[in-house]
Scaffold this motif. Structure first.
Motif, short mmCIF file in Angstrom:
data_model
loop_
_atom_site.label_atom_id
_atom_site.label_comp_id
_atom_site.label_asym_id
_atom_site.label_seq_id
_atom_site.Cartn_x
_atom_site.Cartn_y
_atom_site.Cartn_z
N SER A 186 -10.31 -30.02 18.29
CA SER A 186 -9.17 -30.11 19.20
C SER A 186 -9.20 -31.37 20.05
O SER A 186 -8.20 -31.70 20.70
CB SER A 186 -9.11 -28.87 20.10
OG SER A 186 -10.11 -28.90 21.11
N LEU A 208 -3.73 -26.87 14.61
CA LEU A 208 -5.15 -26.56 14.44
C LEU A 208 -5.35 -25.11 14.87
O LEU A 208 -5.09 -24.76 16.03
CB LEU A 208 -6.01 -27.48 15.30
CG LEU A 208 -7.50 -27.14 15.41
CD1 LEU A 208 -8.19 -27.27 14.06
CD2 LEU A 208 -8.18 -28.03 16.46
N THR A 267 -17.57 -21.30 14.36
CA THR A 267 -16.12 -21.49 14.34
C THR A 267 -15.59 -21.95 15.68
O THR A 267 -14.71 -22.82 15.74
CB THR A 267 -15.41 -20.19 13.92
OG1 THR A 267 -15.79 -19.12 14.79
CG2 THR A 267 -15.77 -19.81 12.48
N THR A 268 -16.08 -21.37 16.77
CA THR A 268 -15.56 -21.73 18.09
C THR A 268 -15.91 -23.18 18.43
O THR A 268 -15.04 -23.96 18.86
CB THR A 268 -16.13 -20.80 19.17
OG1 THR A 268 -15.67 -19.46 18.93
CG2 THR A 268 -15.68 -21.23 20.56
N HIS A 278 -13.85 -25.52 16.27
CA HIS A 278 -12.46 -25.50 16.70
C HIS A 278 -12.26 -26.37 17.93
O HIS A 278 -11.34 -27.22 17.99
CB HIS A 278 -12.07 -24.04 17.01
CG HIS A 278 -10.64 -23.83 17.37
ND1 HIS A 278 -10.24 -22.89 18.30
CD2 HIS A 278 -9.50 -24.43 16.95
CE1 HIS A 278 -8.93 -22.91 18.41
NE2 HIS A 278 -8.46 -23.84 17.61
N LYS A 279 -13.10 -26.20 18.93
CA LYS A 279 -12.95 -26.97 20.16
C LYS A 279 -13.27 -28.45 19.92
O LYS A 279 -12.64 -29.33 20.53
CB LYS A 279 -13.83 -26.38 21.26
CG LYS A 279 -13.34 -25.00 21.72
CD LYS A 279 -14.13 -24.47 22.90
CE LYS A 279 -13.67 -23.08 23.28
NZ LYS A 279 -12.28 -23.03 23.76
N LYS A 311 -7.75 -21.29 14.52
CA LYS A 311 -9.07 -20.71 14.25
C LYS A 311 -9.02 -19.22 14.48
O LYS A 311 -8.48 -18.75 15.48
CB LYS A 311 -10.12 -21.37 15.14
CG LYS A 311 -11.49 -20.68 15.12
CD LYS A 311 -11.72 -19.92 16.41
CE LYS A 311 -13.08 -19.26 16.47
NZ LYS A 311 -13.33 -18.58 17.76
N ASN A 312 -9.55 -18.47 13.54
CA ASN A 312 -9.64 -17.02 13.70
C ASN A 312 -10.65 -16.51 12.67
O ASN A 312 -10.37 -16.53 11.47
CB ASN A 312 -8.29 -16.36 13.48
CG ASN A 312 -8.36 -14.85 13.57
OD1 ASN A 312 -9.27 -14.29 14.18
ND2 ASN A 312 -7.41 -14.18 12.94
N GLY A 355 -3.22 -27.12 19.33
CA GLY A 355 -3.57 -25.72 19.19
C GLY A 355 -2.85 -24.92 20.25
O GLY A 355 -2.06 -25.45 21.03
N VAL A 372 -9.59 -22.93 10.69
CA VAL A 372 -11.02 -22.65 10.66
C VAL A 372 -11.23 -21.14 10.65
O VAL A 372 -10.70 -20.43 11.51
CB VAL A 372 -11.75 -23.27 11.87
CG1 VAL A 372 -13.23 -22.92 11.83
CG2 VAL A 372 -11.54 -24.78 11.92
N CYS A 373 -11.97 -20.65 9.66
CA CYS A 373 -12.32 -19.23 9.62
C CYS A 373 -13.79 -19.10 9.24
O CYS A 373 -14.47 -20.08 9.00
CB CYS A 373 -11.41 -18.46 8.65
SG CYS A 373 -11.62 -18.92 6.90
N GLU A 411 -8.50 -18.91 19.78
CA GLU A 411 -8.23 -18.44 18.43
C GLU A 411 -6.91 -17.67 18.39
O GLU A 411 -6.41 -17.19 19.42
CB GLU A 411 -9.38 -17.58 17.92
CG GLU A 411 -9.67 -16.34 18.71
CD GLU A 411 -10.98 -15.68 18.26
OE1 GLU A 411 -11.89 -16.41 17.87
OE2 GLU A 411 -11.07 -14.45 18.32
#
Length: 384
Positions: A107, A224, A99-100, A103-104, A226-227, A114, A91-92, A168
């Motif tokens: 997860s 998984l 994104t956060t 991502h969570k 994310k950044n 992750g 995820v970007c 991330e």
């Protein structure tokens, strides 16, 4: 031996101090030397407060210690270092574009793994969760995070930081000392110019090795990641993870950039105190993210179909529907167990309506019209 001050500190001194803290002395290859040297030189002129100087020193030492821990882990688990990283879900997107939360939310699906926050600072094969609370590395990471949130409690609301949830990949990438993390936290223009001119492929190769290390006992689940800054380095991401499933989130820069500045401003207040120049933060961030989006669009034009573009507003309206779109795009299966866990996470983490649009460019001495002009190509491409 007393701890060295960041003022006038050399790379050799900082490395020696990190080695004393960890009891390790192998930093691996020397690819981090140029970035660390330039970062230390720029930090001397970064207007840090006395408290900020201590915090910055701990920041640098933390990444050096993490690098030492990683190299030791690589040597202890050679079999894991040979395993491929297959089809990671990444995820970007610009900071503050969901994104956060995405991502969570993802997860919660047990098919993914992750890197939890505490393992970013002390990379090691992930122990069973029941053992975390007694782990000294976990305890130290929790104490550090608690101290940071005491200084900037808004980071908890704006970034959802927790020591035991996925984080991330920015911290692991920073082990190479080529990172936008430093540019966004500190006023370091020479380092910033240098960083943007780098090929960041080695940092992502190191990230892949860290994933192999953390997942040494869990080799079969999909990664998984994310950044947001992957948007700037999208070609390097594809260089290292050519089969990655990449999701880029989008949000109107007129909303996203002021929110980015509010978040990053917290870090500047930690490091610079009353000298924090939030208008300067705005100027840097609006320029950087325009460059990042332009670079990402060029990569996507050269590699059509490699990235799924999704809209922040669509995520806000229907999170599970948004997840289904991602799964359908990449041929993933959303199990009943995973969907139930996701719904539970959403119920426990309701979105605060007050965070939808709290800030405008004018709040930071900038113009909405100027921001529209800077992002005119991006806004036209994505329908804003």
């Amino acid at each position: 031996m007393s701890e060295v001050s960041l003022v006038g500190a050399t790379r050799e001194q900082m490395c020696e101090q990190a080695a004393r803290r960890t009891g390790l002395d192998d930093f691996g290859d020397s690819d981090f030397h140029a970035g660390l040297d330039l970062l230390l030189a720029d930090l001397k002129e970064a207007g840090l407060s006395a408290q900020g100087m201590v915090a910055a020193r701990e920041n640098v030492l933390g990444h050096l210690a993490g690098r030492l821990r990683s190299v030791e882990g690589f040597k202890q688990h050679p079999e894991a270092m040979k395993r491929p990283i297959v089809r990671p879900l990444i995820v970007c997107g610009i900071v503050r574009s969901g994104t956060t939360a995405l991502h969570k939310l993802l997860s919660m699906d047990p098919q993914f793994q992750g890197v939890e926050r505490w393992l970013c600072s002390a990379p090691q094969p992930r122990p069973p969760r029941a053992e975390w609370a007694a782990n000294p590395d976990f305890q130290q990471a929790k104490a550090s995070l608690d101290a940071m949130l005491a200084q900037a409690p808004e980071m908890l609301e704006d970034h959802g930081m927790a020591v035991d949830t996925v984080e991330e990949s920015l911290d692991l990438l920073a082990q190479s000392f080529r990172s936008n993390m430093f540019c966004s936290q500190f006023v370091i223009p020479n380092y910033d110019r240098w960083y943007r001119a780098q090929d960041d492929t080695p940092s992502y190769l190191r990230l892949a090795d860290n994933l192999r290390l953390v997942g040494a006992h869990d080799p079969h689940r999909t990664w998984l990641l994310k950044n947001p800054t992957d948007t700037f380095s999208l070609q390097e991401v594809l260089n290292v993870f050519p089969d990655a499933m990449i999701v880029q989130t989008h949000r109107d820069p007129l909303q996203a950039i002021p929110s980015v500045v509010n978040l990053i401003g917290s870090a500047h207040r930690i490091f610079r105190g009353e000298q924090a120049d939030i208008q300067g933060v705005f100027a840097r961030e609006e320029e950087f993210w325009q460059q990042a989006m332009s670079r990402a669009d060029a990569v996507k034009d050269a590699h059509p179909g490699r990235v799924l573009d999704v809209q922040f507003n669509d995520f806000v309206k229907d999170q599970i529907g948004f997840v289904r779109k991602i799964y359908d795009q990449f041929g993933l299966v959303l199990s009943e167990e995973a969907e139930t866990a996701m719904l539970g996470w959403l119920a426990a983490n309701p979105r605060r309506s007050s965070t939808m649009q709290r800030f405008t460019p004018e709040d930071y001495g900038h113009s909405s019209d100027a921001l529209k002009e800077r992002y005119s190509t991006y806004r036209a491409r994505y329908g804003y």
